[in-house]
Design a protein around this motif. Structure first.
Motif, PDB file in Angstrom:
ATOM      1  N   GLU A   1     -19.420 -26.751 -14.010  1.00  0.00           N
ATOM      2  CA  GLU A   1     -17.783 -26.537 -14.039  1.00  0.00           C
ATOM      3  C   GLU A   1     -17.410 -25.357 -13.791  1.00  0.00           C
ATOM      4  N   GLY A   2     -18.403 -24.264 -13.883  1.00  0.00           N
ATOM      5  CA  GLY A   2     -18.167 -23.041 -13.560  1.00  0.00           C
ATOM      6  C   GLY A   2     -17.565 -22.115 -14.666  1.00  0.00           C
ATOM      7  N   ARG A   3     -17.727 -22.542 -16.056  1.00  0.00           N
ATOM      8  CA  ARG A   3     -16.872 -22.102 -16.865  1.00  0.00           C
ATOM      9  C   ARG A   3     -17.604 -20.689 -17.293  1.00  0.00           C
ATOM     10  N   ILE A   4     -18.834 -20.784 -17.077  1.00  0.00           N
ATOM     11  CA  ILE A   4     -19.627 -19.290 -17.499  1.00  0.00           C
ATOM     12  C   ILE A   4     -20.464 -18.996 -16.479  1.00  0.00           C
ATOM     13  N   ASP A   5     -20.667 -17.702 -16.231  1.00  0.00           N
ATOM     14  CA  ASP A   5     -21.378 -16.804 -15.052  1.00  0.00           C
ATOM     15  C   ASP A   5     -22.647 -16.315 -15.666  1.00  0.00           C
ATOM     16  N   ILE A   6     -23.851 -17.002 -15.772  1.00  0.00           N
ATOM     17  CA  ILE A   6     -24.672 -16.180 -16.271  1.00  0.00           C
ATOM     18  C   ILE A   6     -25.764 -15.404 -15.257  1.00  0.00           C
ATOM     19  N   SER A   7     -25.363 -15.272 -14.198  1.00  0.00           N
ATOM     20  CA  SER A   7     -26.231 -14.725 -13.000  1.00  0.00           C
ATOM     21  C   SER A   7     -26.508 -13.209 -13.313  1.00  0.00           C
ATOM     22  N   ARG A   8     -25.544 -12.584 -13.973  1.00  0.00           N
ATOM     23  CA  ARG A   8     -25.901 -11.146 -14.273  1.00  0.00           C
ATOM     24  C   ARG A   8     -26.891 -11.003 -15.481  1.00  0.00           C
ATOM     25  N   LEU A   9     -27.249 -12.080 -16.204  1.00  0.00           N
ATOM     26  CA  LEU A   9     -28.194 -12.034 -17.140  1.00  0.00           C
ATOM     27  C   LEU A   9     -29.807 -12.000 -16.493  1.00  0.00           C
ATOM     28  N   ILE A  10     -30.024 -12.445 -15.388  1.00  0.00           N
ATOM     29  CA  ILE A  10     -31.298 -12.455 -14.590  1.00  0.00           C
ATOM     30  C   ILE A  10     -31.322 -11.162 -14.087  1.00  0.00           C
ATOM     31  N   SER A  11     -32.233 -10.326 -14.667  1.00  0.00           N
ATOM     32  CA  SER A  11     -32.863  -9.154 -14.443  1.00  0.00           C
ATOM     33  C   SER A  11     -33.778  -9.024 -13.288  1.00  0.00           C
ATOM     34  N   HIS A  12     -34.757  -9.986 -13.257  1.00  0.00           N
ATOM     35  CA  HIS A  12     -35.987 -10.064 -12.490  1.00  0.00           C
ATOM     36  C   HIS A  12     -36.371 -11.236 -12.098  1.00  0.00           C
ATOM     37  N   ARG A  13     -36.826 -11.621 -10.672  1.00  0.00           N
ATOM     38  CA  ARG A  13     -37.502 -12.720 -10.254  1.00  0.00           C
ATOM     39  C   ARG A  13     -38.733 -12.198  -9.600  1.00  0.00           C
ATOM     40  N   LEU A  14     -39.803 -12.869 -10.067  1.00  0.00           N
ATOM     41  CA  LEU A  14     -41.036 -12.495 -10.055  1.00  0.00           C
ATOM     42  C   LEU A  14     -42.086 -13.506  -9.546  1.00  0.00           C
ATOM     43  N   PRO A  15     -42.946 -13.388  -8.591  1.00  0.00           N
ATOM     44  CA  PRO A  15     -43.958 -14.770  -8.378  1.00  0.00           C
ATOM     45  C   PRO A  15     -44.731 -14.714  -9.676  1.00  0.00           C
ATOM     46  N   ILE A  16     -45.235 -15.979  -9.616  1.00  0.00           N
ATOM     47  CA  ILE A  16     -45.997 -16.208 -10.682  1.00  0.00           C
ATOM     48  C   ILE A  16     -47.445 -15.410 -10.801  1.00  0.00           C
ATOM     49  N   GLU A  17     -47.849 -14.992  -9.560  1.00  0.00           N
ATOM     50  CA  GLU A  17     -49.238 -13.886  -9.613  1.00  0.00           C
ATOM     51  C   GLU A  17     -48.570 -12.646 -10.403  1.00  0.00           C
ATOM     52  N   SER A  18     -47.420 -12.382 -10.660  1.00  0.00           N
ATOM     53  CA  SER A  18     -47.029 -11.085 -11.156  1.00  0.00           C
ATOM     54  C   SER A  18     -46.765 -11.360 -12.739  1.00  0.00           C
TER      55      SER A  18
END
Length: 336
Positions: A298-315
């Motif tokens: 419902e878009g009642r909460i924006d959690i996008s700013r909590l994601i600091s890193h996206r890494l491949p599994i190799e990392s």
């Protein structure tokens, strides 16, 4: 398939494993994103009492069904969130509907093979359909959001209360967000990480860097000398165990969210003379998990700013080191 496995204290391996074979009432999920949690760090540190070597870690993850046993309403291609809790449905807590405190509770990614892998086999009853309104990476945060919802619901928090949160990790900030949208007057959150506090501030939380400012003074100033109605302890160290008693008002409630690696010393005499209440919380109920999905859809909460890193599994080594250092990271996701 590639998978991160636990091999002993601070020893992780990236292994090539066979794709799991599903049986009755199971689905094969192609994992999209998996997040590192504080519990994963306990496993990594070799202090988790249940995790065994060769475990595929990861209990915060989302994905897409690629294979499913017959007779299910789910279908191949469905985007899903995974509730990682497995319960016996026989013990007294389960009979009362308190599945999250099952006496025989097991967790996917702790007791059972988890989601830091390209594929995971999941009991169908642990799957939840997600609409296209939920982004694939953010779906991996449904589990910690459910923890935050459960924590606030379990507390004695009421609309108009002042709240203090000790620890600005993902769970601490999520608790602050839930408290704010539930009607808290002021939410104070403390940490020693400038980066984490900057993110917390974007959600309207009052931030305190404990290296630069006296937290208790800030709480007293904000609450006109009274103290907070509810204090959530989410850092899990002796310093915050001391602060939680000083930050709370007389007859207030302390909610301990942390799983302490080392048992803290608690000044019960200080609590006794002010009639303070101390409660604890563990994971989340099925209702909390469903609420977390609904909040996101419902878009009642924006959690996008909590994601600091996206890494491949190799990392994976870099990922665990970033979270171990913690000051410059929040939620780190492996992209599979």
């Amino acid at each position: 398939m590639k998978a991160i496995t636990y091999a002993g204290k601070e020893q992780l391996l990236l292994e090539e494993l066979s794709v799991p074979q599903i049986t009755t009432d199971e689905a094969l999920v192609k994992v999209k994103y998996g997040g590192i949690c504080g519990t994963d760090m306990m496993i990594y540190a070799g202090v988790h009492p249940r995790a065994k070597t060769s475990l595929v870690m990861g209990h915060e993850f989302s994905g897409e069904i690629t294979k499913i046993s017959s007779g299910s309403s789910f279908k191949i291609g469905d985007k899903v969130a995974i509730n990682p809790i497995r319960y016996c449905n026989e013990c007294e807590p389960c009979r009362l509907g308190n599945y999250h405190i099952c006496e025989n509770l097991k967790y996917i990614g702790i007791d059972l093979q988890g989601g830091f892998a390209e594929y995971a086999k999941i009991p169908i009853e642990n799957l939840h359909i997600l609409s296209d309104k939920v982004k694939e990476d953010e779906a991996a945060l449904i589990e910690p959001l459910a923890v935050a919802i459960h924590t606030v619901r379990r507390s004695q928090f009421k609309v108009g209360d002042n709240v203090t949160i000790l620890g600005a990790g993902p769970i601490g900030i999520l608790i602050g967000i839930i408290a704010k949208i539930s009607g808290a007057t002021e939410v104070i959150i403390s940490d020693v990480s400038k980066y984490r506090l900057e993110v917390a501030e974007t959600y309207g939380l009052i931030t305190v860097n404990s290296m630069e400012m006296d937290l208790i003074e800030k709480v007293k100033m904000t609450t006109k000398g009274v103290g907070s109605d509810v204090v959530f302890e989410v850092a899990g160290n002796q310093i915050t165990a001391n602060q939680m008693i000083s930050a709370i008002k007389t007859q207030g409630e302390i909610m301990v969210v942390s799983v302490y690696k080392k048992a803290p010393i608690i000044d019960l005499a200080k609590m006794h003379f002010r009639e303070l209440s101390l409660s604890t919380t563990r994971c989340f109920s099925p209702k909390d998990f469903e609420a977390a999905i609904k909040f996101m859809e419902e878009g009642r909460i924006d959690i996008s700013r909590l994601i600091s890193h996206r890494l491949p599994i190799e990392s994976f080594k870099e990922g665990f080191e970033l979270v171990k250092e913690s000051k410059n990271s929040l939620k780190l996701l492996f992209e599979l």
